[in-house]
Design a protein around this motif. Sequence first.
Motif, mmCIF file in Angstrom:
data_model
loop_
_atom_site.group_PDB
_atom_site.id
_atom_site.type_symbol
_atom_site.label_atom_id
_atom_site.label_comp_id
_atom_site.label_asym_id
_atom_site.label_seq_id
_atom_site.Cartn_x
_atom_site.Cartn_y
_atom_site.Cartn_z
ATOM 1 N N GLY A 1 0.814 -1.208 0.000
ATOM 2 C CA GLY A 1 0.000 0.000 0.000
ATOM 3 C C GLY A 1 0.845 1.255 0.000
ATOM 4 O O GLY A 1 0.553 2.217 -0.720
ATOM 5 N N ALA A 2 1.906 1.260 0.800
ATOM 6 C CA ALA A 2 2.788 2.421 0.855
ATOM 7 C C ALA A 2 3.459 2.651 -0.487
ATOM 8 O O ALA A 2 3.560 3.794 -0.961
ATOM 9 C CB ALA A 2 3.841 2.227 1.954
ATOM 10 N N ALA A 3 3.909 1.576 -1.119
ATOM 11 C CA ALA A 3 4.558 1.705 -2.429
ATOM 12 C C ALA A 3 3.593 2.315 -3.442
ATOM 13 O O ALA A 3 3.983 3.151 -4.273
ATOM 14 C CB ALA A 3 5.045 0.343 -2.907
ATOM 15 N N GLY A 4 2.325 1.919 -3.370
ATOM 16 C CA GLY A 4 1.336 2.479 -4.280
ATOM 17 C C GLY A 4 1.115 3.958 -4.056
ATOM 18 O O GLY A 4 0.966 4.730 -5.015
ATOM 19 N N VAL A 5 1.093 4.381 -2.810
ATOM 20 C CA VAL A 5 0.907 5.800 -2.496
ATOM 21 C C VAL A 5 2.134 6.610 -2.901
ATOM 22 O O VAL A 5 2.013 7.718 -3.439
ATOM 23 C CB VAL A 5 0.627 5.981 -0.984
ATOM 24 C CG1 VAL A 5 0.704 7.454 -0.589
ATOM 25 C CG2 VAL A 5 -0.741 5.425 -0.631
ATOM 26 N N LEU A 6 3.314 6.065 -2.670
ATOM 27 C CA LEU A 6 4.551 6.796 -2.928
ATOM 28 C C LEU A 6 4.837 6.952 -4.416
ATOM 29 O O LEU A 6 5.448 7.933 -4.836
ATOM 30 C CB LEU A 6 5.724 6.095 -2.239
ATOM 31 C CG LEU A 6 5.703 6.107 -0.710
ATOM 32 C CD1 LEU A 6 6.745 5.155 -0.153
ATOM 33 C CD2 LEU A 6 5.945 7.523 -0.186
ATOM 34 N N GLY A 7 4.421 5.992 -5.213
ATOM 35 C CA GLY A 7 4.684 6.076 -6.649
ATOM 36 C C GLY A 7 6.167 6.153 -6.945
ATOM 37 O O GLY A 7 6.960 5.361 -6.431
#
Length: 279
Positions: free
Chosen positions: A222-228
């Motif tokens: 989820g964090a990776a998705g938000v961080l892009g």
Amino acid sequence: MSVHIPINNIIPFSLVDGPGSRCSIFVQGCNIHCAYCHNPETQRLCVGCGACVRACPAGALRMVCGAVEWDQGACVKCDTCIHVCPNHSSPRILYLDAEQVFERVKSYMPFIRGVTCSGGECMLYPEFLSELFGLCRGVGLGCLIDSNGTVDFAEHQDLLALSDGVMLDLKCWDDSWFVSLTGTDGKTVRKNLAFLAEQDKLAELRVIVTVDRNDPEAAVRGAAGVLGERVASTRLRLMRFRHFGVRGEMEGAPSPTDERMDAMEELARSLGFGTVVVS
């Protein structure tokens, strides 16, 4: 007028609370109650029940006008008081303002690179942090915030401007896990993750790995998705749950295996995190 806040502890030299040797300041009081909290005695303020006074083997505590008074000189730091406290609190706190804390910090120079404020939850005291960070930056010290992320950083941009960044705890991803583990949801934490990254103030993202008490794989994804694209410049710390200091339902919970931690690291690297630290 300077704000006096409850300080649980000041560690002069720490190598685990940010880059280099740092002075770590732990405030008293937290707005959530994590089942795996490693310093639960910082969660609440003393209510003056007197349990610690009766149990103190050194006679360093006494009741004065309905409040517990701590004699630092008599204290032997045996921790009996925090072990018997039914309130997840500590009587061994000092009410200090930013200038008083800064005077202590200055005495550790030039052996420290900066200060890190933790807790408890230090973002419950933003005025204190702003004043302290202003003083520290005036003498060339860096300033970091260690936060559970449940206070909206967008409302404290002046404080962020004085800080080098935030070490943000991402305890879970799904709200059902958040509520089970901490008593609240993760909406504000996820908002802060995006905001801090956009502001280039995400110094470190921290995910603790437990056995069946949170969803660390989902948190990393989820964090990776938000961080892009910012994922490549994000420092991620994967922390193995250990029961030391934990009280309550998780005090006997197991730690994840080496194989689980290796798999978590592999997942994080496959998602593009630039720096992954396993601790």
